[in-house]
Write an enzyme that holds these catalytic residues in place. Structure first.
Site, PDB file in Angstrom:
ATOM      1  N   GLU A  80       0.798  -1.226   0.000  1.00 54.90           N
ATOM      2  CA  GLU A  80       0.000   0.000   0.000  1.00 54.90           C
ATOM      3  C   GLU A  80       0.834   1.281   0.000  1.00 54.90           C
ATOM      4  O   GLU A  80       0.453   2.267  -0.618  1.00 54.90           O
ATOM      5  CB  GLU A  80      -0.946   0.021   1.210  1.00 54.90           C
ATOM      6  CG  GLU A  80      -2.023  -1.048   1.186  1.00 54.90           C
ATOM      7  CD  GLU A  80      -3.044  -0.843   0.075  1.00 54.90           C
ATOM      8  OE1 GLU A  80      -3.141   0.276  -0.469  1.00 54.90           O
ATOM      9  OE2 GLU A  80      -3.742  -1.816  -0.259  1.00 54.90           O
ATOM     10  N   SER A 350     -44.816  -3.711 -13.880  1.00 57.94           N
ATOM     11  CA  SER A 350     -46.228  -3.362 -13.644  1.00 57.94           C
ATOM     12  C   SER A 350     -46.507  -2.820 -12.253  1.00 57.94           C
ATOM     13  O   SER A 350     -47.649  -2.427 -11.974  1.00 57.94           O
ATOM     14  CB  SER A 350     -47.107  -4.589 -13.892  1.00 57.94           C
ATOM     15  OG  SER A 350     -47.107  -4.935 -15.260  1.00 57.94           O
TER      16      SER A 350
END
Length: 645
Positions: A80, A350
């Site tokens: 990192e 619907s």
């Protein structure tokens, strides 16, 4: 030559100005009060009864740096931020390199955030991708580096990383994946864990082992480059088989993490909160979470979705208050942390028709109003549109709004939509505070719009609350440790729809599971009729890619969606899943009184033929505004029916 000299002067001025600003910020950060950095117990979540939702996972999970395996520390720094102990919060050479790579590729391929910057993001929960946020992040990083040493920053960072599956911090991760404490992790275990945060779902070793192993090799190689391991260790460790534990014994419900993530998402939109987070030693979030409701919902989802690859999203809301008491954003949080309840928009099918028919009732339609149901091609000016009914079933005769709702007749819906004007549906959705725009086009009547489930709940909360709108929300209030209120939900509870027409519509929506409505076709929810023990307004909806079931009474609104994340077609064999989840859950809720709505003044009753709409003695019970009912109103019959309801 003059131009070159001018450019050099500008560059020199820019460099000196940047240096002055940079050191000025550090001096300012130094003289400001020491910022408080959160640990894992800085945010406490409470349920609707004031109980700590994660009472077992607070301060006991915070781990001191000396109690974390050196392998973890070495691996995280290597992969990192290899210059972590050398820079002052920013790796400028890495930033320039990343910018050049991204410019060359035309896309963002590489980031350059240091561990300090990432820790600030973890503390802030989330950052908007705006320049203001980037500047704020940079200044907070300077403050962090000014007031804390590197070991303190690394310790805090390792306690706030997202390791997937609802595990935040190294202790939860080591417990969950290996049933070990952080200081017991081996090199092969540490390098697997450290690889997860880059993409917690993709690199989850339990669900995506191959991906996790490839990432592990990257971590091992970075450790070799930074002189933490010998080169021959890379293959040796990579080839070792790992056994995973994969249990979170602290939390009975894994789906609670979807609710937690949704709370944090809602919190990130409260503008007054993020700036306060780093200035308080504890934040208390009082939510509307109901553990018992969540447990029933999770259990039914697990049962009904055990043999399908579909994903799911569902919410349960108290309509009178808008409180979201339960939320699930996926089938299995440990496998996918993507929260479909907060982050996904899907075609609603619907289920939009109740809003269309409410508008029709407001504009002179009644339950007995008829249109011809047959195969129809609509001429829309420069184009035509030929919607179809499910299974190509048509009455080939007039049908009423009652039948159109029960059978979800697309032709009736289209004719209503075009008769009223295609702007009406869009307008009603705005009235009920649905934020997503429904386009003013013909197909909108059949639910081609894509809407998020929480946003969409605005509409059905309003219907379930007799026309009053209340915003769906998970957070009731937020306080600091001393109880000072930082945020409190402000209730609206205003009428936006006519109570009489809502009552008529809600009763029409009980026809979707009524055996008396079986005719040339069957009501859309007939398959779950036997599971319902009281009256509910309910509507299902489907498209080629989505299944929905939505239903409610006075006490609860429940919405369920199922589909594939990649929008691929759904299997018709899965068509009943959302219906079963909805029916089994809503009928089992302890606080569901199962009482129906009181009859408003100005409403009368008639029994009608479901197709013709004519008065029929043994027909279907329907409600009408006074003076619009077919035939003479039988007062005695009306009073008897009212007592039953």
């Amino acid at each position: 030559m003059k131009k070159i000299i001018f450019i050099l002067k500008i560059l020199t001025l820019f460099v000196f100005s940047s240096i002055i600003i940079y050191f000025g910020l550090y001096i300012y950060a130094f003289i400001t009060p020491k910022m408080y950095i959160n640990n894992t117990d800085s945010i406490v979540f409470y349920d609707k009864d004031g109980n700590n939702i994660f009472d077992e996972t607070n301060s006991s999970d915070y781990t001191k740096l000396e109690d974390i395996s050196d392998y973890v520390k070495e691996a995280i720094i290597s992969i990192e931020d290899k210059k972590f102990y050398k820079h002052n919060g920013f790796d400028f050479l890495r930033i320039i390199k990343a910018m050049l790579i991204n410019i060359k590729s035309g896309e963002i391929r590489q980031g350059a955030s240091t561990i300090s910057q990432q820790y600030i993001k973890n503390l802030y929960l989330t950052f908007d991708k705006t320049w203001q946020r980037k500047i704020e992040e940079a200044f907070l990083t300077i403050e962090l580096e000014t007031h804390y040493n590197k070991d303190e920053i690394l310790e805090g960072y390792l306690n706030t990383i997202d390791f997937g599956g609802g595990n935040y911090g190294i202790r939860q991760a080591s417990n969950y994946y290996f049933n070990k404490e952080p200081n017991e992790l081996s090199l092969e275990e540490a390098t697997i864990l450290v690889g997860i945060p880059k993409n917690p779902s993709y690199y989850n070793p339990i669900n995506n082992y191959d991906n996790a192993k490839k990432r592990q090799k990257d971590v091992l190689y970075s450790m070799y480059k930074n002189n933490y391991i010998e080169k021959d260790k890379i293959e040796e460790i990579y080839k070792k088989e790992l056994v995973f534990y994969g249990k979170n014994i602290k939390n009975e419900l894994s789906s609670v993490f979807y609710y937690k993530d949704a709370v944090l998402s809602e919190m990130s939109n409260i503008k007054t909160i993020p700036n306060l987070l780093l200035n308080n030693d504890e934040i208390k979030i009082y939510t509307n979470y109901d553990k018992n409701v969540q447990k029933k919902l999770e259990n039914n989802i697990n049962i009904e979705m055990s043999n399908t690859t579909l994903q799911v999203a569902s919410i349960i809301v108290e309509p009178k208050t808008g409180k979201i008491v339960s939320l699930i954003g996926g089938k299995d949080y440990s496998k996918s942390q993507f929260n479909r309840a907060t982050s996904s928009k899907r075609q609603i099918g619907s289920t939009i028709k109740p809003l269309l028919y409410y508008t029709a009732l407001e504009n002179g339609f009644t339950a007995a109003s008829t249109f011809l149901s047959e195969r129809t091609t609509f001429n829309l000016g420069n184009e035509t549109y030929s919607p179809k009914n499910a299974n190509n079933r048509y009455a080939d005769s007039n049908i009423t709004m009652l039948s159109a709702i029960a059978y979800s007749d697309n032709i009736y819906a289209m004719k209503t939509h075009l008769f009223l004007g295609i702007d009406m549906l869009s307008n009603i959705m705005k009235r009920v505070n649905v934020k997503t725009e429904v386009k003013q086009i013909a197909s909108s009547a059949l639910g081609t719009s894509e809407i998020n489930i929480i946003d969409y709940s605005n509409a059905f909360i309003t219907l379930a609350n007799e026309g009053k709108h209340e915003t769906p929300h998970l957070i009731e209030k937020i306080t600091d440790k001393k109880g000072n209120i930082l945020y409190e939900y402000n209730y609206e509870n205003e009428y936006v729809l006519n109570k009489k027409y809502v009552y008529i519509l809600n009763n029409l929506l009980t026809s979707t599971y009524d055996y008396k409505m079986v005719g040339y076709t069957s009501p859309t929810l007939l398959s779950i009729s036997n599971e319902l023990d009281s009256k509910y307004a309910a509507k299902s909806g489907s498209t080629s890619t989505d299944y929905w079931t939505i239903g409610y009474n006075q006490d609860y609104l429940m919405m369920v969606w199922a589909g594939n994340d990649d929008n691929s077609d759904v299997n018709t064999n899965d068509a009943k899943i959302t219906k079963k989840i909805w029916a089994k859950t809503i009928t089992s809720l302890e606080n569901n009184t199962k009482s129906w709505y009181e009859l408003p003044k100005g409403i009368t009753i008639s029994t009608i033929d479901p197709l013709s709409g004519e008065l029929k003695k043994d027909g279907i019970i329907c409600y009408f505004e006074n003076g619009t009912e077919p035939g003479f109103n039988n007062i005695e019959f009306f009073e008897n029916i009212s007592k039953k309801d």
